[in-house]
Structure formats: structure tokens, C-alpha cells
Design a protein around this motif. Structure first.
Motif, PDB file in Angstrom:
ATOM      1  N   MET A   1     119.377  18.207  59.617  1.00 36.61           N
ATOM      2  CA  MET A   1     119.596  18.244  60.930  1.00 36.61           C
ATOM      3  C   MET A   1     120.835  19.157  61.051  1.00 36.61           C
ATOM      4  N   GLY A   2     121.043  19.597  62.272  1.00 41.28           N
ATOM      5  CA  GLY A   2     122.370  20.467  62.674  1.00 41.28           C
ATOM      6  C   GLY A   2     123.355  19.474  62.946  1.00 41.28           C
ATOM      7  N   LYS A   3     124.491  19.791  63.274  1.00 36.81           N
ATOM      8  CA  LYS A   3     125.648  19.166  63.771  1.00 36.81           C
ATOM      9  C   LYS A   3     126.499  19.379  64.845  1.00 36.81           C
ATOM     10  N   LEU A   4     126.598  18.399  65.784  1.00 41.71           N
ATOM     11  CA  LEU A   4     127.508  18.575  66.743  1.00 41.71           C
ATOM     12  C   LEU A   4     128.956  18.584  66.299  1.00 41.71           C
ATOM     13  N   VAL A   5     129.738  19.390  66.307  1.00 40.58           N
ATOM     14  CA  VAL A   5     130.951  19.518  65.647  1.00 40.58           C
ATOM     15  C   VAL A   5     132.017  19.468  66.812  1.00 40.58           C
ATOM     16  N   ALA A   6     131.837  20.037  68.017  1.00 46.51           N
ATOM     17  CA  ALA A   6     133.066  20.030  68.918  1.00 46.51           C
ATOM     18  C   ALA A   6     132.177  19.784  70.350  1.00 46.51           C
ATOM     19  N   ALA A   7     132.925  19.101  71.263  1.00 42.99           N
ATOM     20  CA  ALA A   7     132.652  18.831  72.640  1.00 42.99           C
ATOM     21  C   ALA A   7     133.732  18.972  73.601  1.00 42.99           C
ATOM     22  N   PHE A   8     133.685  19.516  74.472  1.00 48.47           N
ATOM     23  CA  PHE A   8     134.774  19.829  75.597  1.00 48.47           C
ATOM     24  C   PHE A   8     134.140  19.849  76.886  1.00 48.47           C
ATOM     25  N   ALA A   9     135.025  19.319  77.687  1.00 53.49           N
ATOM     26  CA  ALA A   9     134.958  19.886  79.358  1.00 53.49           C
ATOM     27  C   ALA A   9     136.206  20.338  79.849  1.00 53.49           C
ATOM     28  N   ALA A  10     135.755  21.221  80.856  1.00 49.86           N
ATOM     29  CA  ALA A  10     137.112  22.241  81.079  1.00 49.86           C
ATOM     30  C   ALA A  10     136.877  22.780  82.525  1.00 49.86           C
ATOM     31  N   SER A  11     137.827  23.004  83.226  1.00 51.17           N
ATOM     32  CA  SER A  11     137.674  23.870  84.424  1.00 51.17           C
ATOM     33  C   SER A  11     137.670  25.258  84.194  1.00 51.17           C
TER      34      SER A  11
ATOM     35  N   ARG B   1     118.022  21.213  64.199  1.00 53.45           N
ATOM     36  CA  ARG B   1     118.370  22.496  63.652  1.00 53.45           C
ATOM     37  C   ARG B   1     118.280  22.583  62.199  1.00 53.45           C
ATOM     38  N   PRO B   2     118.556  23.597  61.400  1.00 55.48           N
ATOM     39  CA  PRO B   2     118.862  23.450  60.080  1.00 55.48           C
ATOM     40  C   PRO B   2     120.114  22.767  59.611  1.00 55.48           C
ATOM     41  N   PRO B   3     120.150  22.263  58.721  1.00 55.35           N
ATOM     42  CA  PRO B   3     121.477  21.260  58.194  1.00 55.35           C
ATOM     43  C   PRO B   3     122.662  21.888  58.120  1.00 55.35           C
ATOM     44  N   ALA B   4     122.773  23.266  57.835  1.00 53.92           N
ATOM     45  CA  ALA B   4     123.834  23.844  57.821  1.00 53.92           C
ATOM     46  C   ALA B   4     124.501  24.131  59.117  1.00 53.92           C
ATOM     47  N   GLU B   5     123.679  24.122  60.049  1.00 55.69           N
ATOM     48  CA  GLU B   5     124.190  24.633  61.488  1.00 55.69           C
ATOM     49  C   GLU B   5     125.234  23.664  62.430  1.00 55.69           C
ATOM     50  N   ARG B   6     126.132  24.546  62.850  1.00 57.89           N
ATOM     51  CA  ARG B   6     127.056  23.592  63.410  1.00 57.89           C
ATOM     52  C   ARG B   6     127.199  24.204  64.914  1.00 57.89           C
ATOM     53  N   ILE B   7     127.271  23.159  65.731  1.00 58.18           N
ATOM     54  CA  ILE B   7     127.107  23.384  67.158  1.00 58.18           C
ATOM     55  C   ILE B   7     128.246  22.749  68.162  1.00 58.18           C
ATOM     56  N   ALA B   8     128.781  23.524  68.959  1.00 58.90           N
ATOM     57  CA  ALA B   8     129.651  23.160  69.791  1.00 58.90           C
ATOM     58  C   ALA B   8     129.100  22.961  71.218  1.00 58.90           C
ATOM     59  N   VAL B   9     129.542  22.248  72.314  1.00 63.12           N
ATOM     60  CA  VAL B   9     129.231  22.154  73.457  1.00 63.12           C
ATOM     61  C   VAL B   9     130.283  21.894  74.513  1.00 63.12           C
ATOM     62  N   ILE B  10     130.169  22.761  75.624  1.00 60.34           N
ATOM     63  CA  ILE B  10     131.166  22.465  76.617  1.00 60.34           C
ATOM     64  C   ILE B  10     130.491  22.465  78.084  1.00 60.34           C
ATOM     65  N   GLY B  11     130.896  21.541  78.707  1.00 58.58           N
ATOM     66  CA  GLY B  11     130.668  21.555  80.155  1.00 58.58           C
ATOM     67  C   GLY B  11     131.508  22.187  81.014  1.00 58.58           C
ATOM     68  N   THR B  12     131.474  22.968  81.846  1.00 56.01           N
ATOM     69  CA  THR B  12     132.565  23.580  82.571  1.00 56.01           C
ATOM     70  C   THR B  12     132.507  23.345  84.148  1.00 56.01           C
ATOM     71  N   GLY B  13     133.463  23.544  84.940  1.00 57.74           N
ATOM     72  CA  GLY B  13     133.524  23.308  86.105  1.00 57.74           C
ATOM     73  C   GLY B  13     134.496  22.409  86.796  1.00 57.74           C
ATOM     74  N   GLY B  14     134.513  22.233  88.140  1.00 60.28           N
ATOM     75  CA  GLY B  14     135.572  21.180  88.797  1.00 60.28           C
ATOM     76  C   GLY B  14     136.817  21.621  88.199  1.00 60.28           C
ATOM     77  N   LEU B  15     137.753  20.586  88.813  1.00 65.37           N
ATOM     78  CA  LEU B  15     137.310  19.323  89.297  1.00 65.37           C
ATOM     79  C   LEU B  15     137.152  19.561  90.934  1.00 65.37           C
ATOM     80  N   SER B  16     138.010  18.735  91.842  1.00 70.08           N
ATOM     81  CA  SER B  16     137.717  18.930  93.140  1.00 70.08           C
ATOM     82  C   SER B  16     138.240  20.327  93.759  1.00 70.08           C
ATOM     83  N   HIS B  17     137.342  20.891  94.382  1.00 64.91           N
ATOM     84  CA  HIS B  17     137.731  22.165  95.172  1.00 64.91           C
ATOM     85  C   HIS B  17     136.367  22.578  96.094  1.00 64.91           C
ATOM     86  N   ASP B  18     136.866  23.290  96.898  1.00 62.20           N
ATOM     87  CA  ASP B  18     135.727  23.750  97.884  1.00 62.20           C
ATOM     88  C   ASP B  18     135.892  25.211  98.527  1.00 62.20           C
ATOM     89  N   PRO B  19     135.749  26.271  97.311  1.00 65.51           N
ATOM     90  CA  PRO B  19     136.147  27.444  97.796  1.00 65.51           C
ATOM     91  C   PRO B  19     134.865  28.100  98.696  1.00 65.51           C
TER      92      PRO B  19
END
Lengths: 280, 98
Positions: free
Chosen positions: A1-11, A174-192
């Protein structure tokens, strides 16, 4: 199995890269410190792939609008030329990861979630800004997932959370050695482009961040309906939907840290940065 | 109304050559979009408030505003008036600086 090694959320607001000098210096410093901390954690996790979840700004989708679209190209240009001047970033190719991207589409279908895909997507601040701060030398390939936050008929938060769970399932395949990071981006409150452009709803932002960090998904689903999310401004606030994806990927019991929250009217956005604490 | 068609037209104005063609010959530019009379009137006048009230996405309306040379403060002021919202001085001050 691959591994989730980092997870972030950011503007991903363009001001932090394109016109940082307009912000109050102390706020800018706090934001930049948050990015420096995220970069340290990102590099420390040694990921092989970065999966990004962020929204189209109608630059790709209007005639046809998928809820989620995976970028399956070998390479992505970040940012598109029309945004180079505003972001002060030079358009350049960033490696994709075809194998992971296509696997994600297939695993999603096997699990009852149908994802669109494309090898011909255009990008602006949604991935260019976070990639610039997290991985300025572009050492890590990017698998972008563009979401429908700003057109009509947005998927509700529950679907973005499910997208995160699907990303986690794809990582497991995914293959056992594979390392994956995930990021969700956007926000927070805004109205451009909307009537609340440069107005920020701090109460909304702080409540959202509290629940995200606590992993209180039941309250998030109950309080942060699409109707509530639209209230500070439809022009940008729905981007917070992207934050449900990393939460879905890590699971609600994973500890999270709020690195920074700064309301920055000069950047037209409430700026937030969260890191989930994963075992590497 | 054909919100989709109005949005398609406005999004096309993001390209400078299209914006120039539109300013030169708005009737000719609108021919292929099959718009209703009130939509054409609002577009020809640059009436961003009317389009906002029609439910057109502001992500699209902004490009019509720019084709008419409105600055961001003027544009937002027109939207807020259409929405029945009061002016916020701090907001206008920031928009004028950008």
C-alpha cells in the motif's frame, strides 16, 4: 500500500504571492511563517506525489461543468500566462503523475464515484500559489483535481469529504514505497468579483477553522451547508469546500494544528493554514 | 433568461481582442449569443447591476465591467446598489488602492 504522509489545507489567494506588500507587515509575516512551517513538514514527509484539490475559476469549465476533474497530463503549466503578472510567477512546466492520476479515476469508479479527467487544463492561483510556497523547486509531481466551487450546482461538503476518502483509497492501492501528500486549497471567506469583495467574515472563518481542526465532521456538515457557505460571498467563499477533501483523506480522528489565521482585506481574503499530524 | 449565454459572452470579453471587437461593434458581437432584448440592453449599457439581479455570475460580469473601463470600486458600488447593500467606506478605500 502507498502511504499518506502529509495533509494540509491552505488559502491560495493571489495576494500572498502577487502583492504581499499591500498587507499589514505583521499579517504578511504570520502568513509567510505558516507557509515556511508547511514547507518544512512537506519536505520532512518526503512525498513522491502531491495531490491537490482546488477549484476551477471558470477558466476551464463553463460550457461543461464536472463536479471534480483530475488532471492526468504528464506536465502542467503553472500558472497560465494570463495570471503570470498578477501572481508574479513565471509560467513553467510542473511534472504531473499520470499513473497515480489515472489510478485515482479508476479507483473512484470502482467505489461508486465518477470523476472527470483531462490532459488539457489551465491553472492560475489555485495550485500555482501553494506549489510556489510548498515546493518552489518543483521537486514533487502534482496531481491536480479541479472542483466546482464557483459555478452553479456545487457538490455539497459531503461529496468533497467523500472525494478525500476516495483519494485515501487510491493511495492504498499504490506501491508500498510510494509516499503521497494531499492539500486542499482555497478560502476562507472572500468574494472577489462580488458585492463583498475585500470584506471578510471573521466569525465564519474562525468557526470553520475550529471545527476543521477538531475534526467535528457532524457539526461541519450540519452548520456549513452550501447556503451558509454562500453567505460571506459566492465569489470565493465556496472554496472552503476543498478543505473537506484532506479531512476526508486523513479521517476525523487525526490531530490537526491551526498554523495561522489572518484576515487580510488587502488580499481580499481570510487566510487560513492547517496541518494534519500524520505518522511518517 | 439565457444566463449561460450572457455568461459566455462576458467570459469571452476576458480576451482583449474580443473586448475590442465588442466595444467597436456591440450589436455585431452579440449576434451569435441569441440573447433576449433586456439582456442585450444591459450588456450594451454595461449595466452590471442589472446583470447581477438577473443572476449572472459575477465571475463573468467582471469582464464586461472591465470592457467598459470601470475600476473595481465603481464596479462593486454598482453591485452593492443592485443588491440593496450600503456602501462600506473601508471596502471602497481598499478597492481603490488595488
Amino acid at each position: 500500500m502507498g502511504k499518506l504522509v502529509a495533509a494540509f489545507a491552505a488559502s491560495h489567494a493571489p495576494g500572498q504571492a502577487g502583492f504581499p506588500e499591500l498587507a499589514a507587515p505583521a499579517k504578511k509575516e504570520n502568513v509567510y511563517k505558516a507557509w515556511a512551517e508547511l514547507r518544512k513538514k512537506f519536505e520532512g514527509a518526503k512525498p513522491d506525489i502531491l495531490v491537490g484539490v482546488s477549484n476551477d475559476h471558470l477558466q476551464n469549465f463553463h460550457r461543461v461543468q464536472p463536479p471534480f476533474c483530475v488532471g492526468t497530463a504528464e506536465s502542467h503549466i503553472l500558472p497560465r500566462q494570463a495570471y503570470a503578472k498578477m501572481l508574479r510567477l513565471i509560467p513553467h512546466p510542473v511534472r504531473g503523475h499520470v499513473a497515480f492520476a489515472e489510478s485515482l479515476v479508476r479507483v473512484a469508479a470502482e467505489n461508486g464515484v465518477d470523476l472527470a479527467f483531462s490532459e488539457d487544463l489551465q491553472f492560475q492561483d489555485e495550485f500555482s500559489v501553494p506549489k510556489h510556497f510548498l515546493d518552489p523547486e518543483d521537486k514533487v509531481p502534482l496531481v491536480p483535481i479541479l472542483t466546482n466551487c464557483l459555478n452553479r450546482n456545487q457538490p455539497p461538503p459531503e461529496r468533497f469529504y467523500e472525494l478525500g476518502r476516495i483519494i485515501a483509497k487510491a493511495i492504498e492501492r499504490r506501491p508500498p514505497a510510494e509516499r503521497i501528500a494531499v492539500i486542499g486549497t482555497g478560502g476562507l471567506s472572500h468574494d472577489p468579483t462580488g458585492p463583498n469583495w475585500c470584506l471578510i467574515d471573521e466569525n465564519f472563518d474562525r468557526r470553520f477553522l475550529k471545527l476543521i481542526v477538531e475534526g467535528d465532521i457532524e457539526t461541519l456538515f450540519r452548520e456549513f451547508t452550501l447556503e451558509r457557505i454562500f453567505q460571506p460571498g459566492k465569489g470565493g467563499t465556496p472554496e472552503v469546500l476543498n478543505w473537506f477533501a484532506p479531512l476526508g483523506a486523513v479521517g476525523v480522528r487525526t490531530k490537526a494544528t491551526l498554523l495561522c489565521y489572518e484576515p487580510v482585506p488587502e488580499w481580499a481574503t481570510g487566510m487560513g493554514y492547517v496541518c494534519w499530524e500524520l505518522q511518517n | 433568461m439565457s444566463r449561460y449565454k450572457v455568461e459566455e459572452l462576458c467570459l469571452a470579453l476576458a480576451e482583449s481582442t474580443n473586448a475590442a471587437r465588442f466595444k467597436n461593434d456591440p450589436e455585431g458581437f452579440m449576434v451569435n449569443y441569441s440573447l433576449k432584448d433586456e439582456e442585450k440592453e444591459a450588456i450594451q449599457k454595461g449595466d452590471v447591476g442589472a446583470l447581477y439581479k438577473m443572476g449572472v455570475s459575477t465571475q463573468a460580469i467582471i469582464f464586461l465591467s472591465r470592457a467598459f473601463g470601470h475600476d473595481n470600486a465603481t464596479y462593486v458600488s454598482k453591485l452593492r446598489e443592485a443588491a440593496g447593500l450600503p456602501e462600506v467606506k473601508e471596502q471602497m478605500d481598499i478597492l481603490r488602492k488595488r
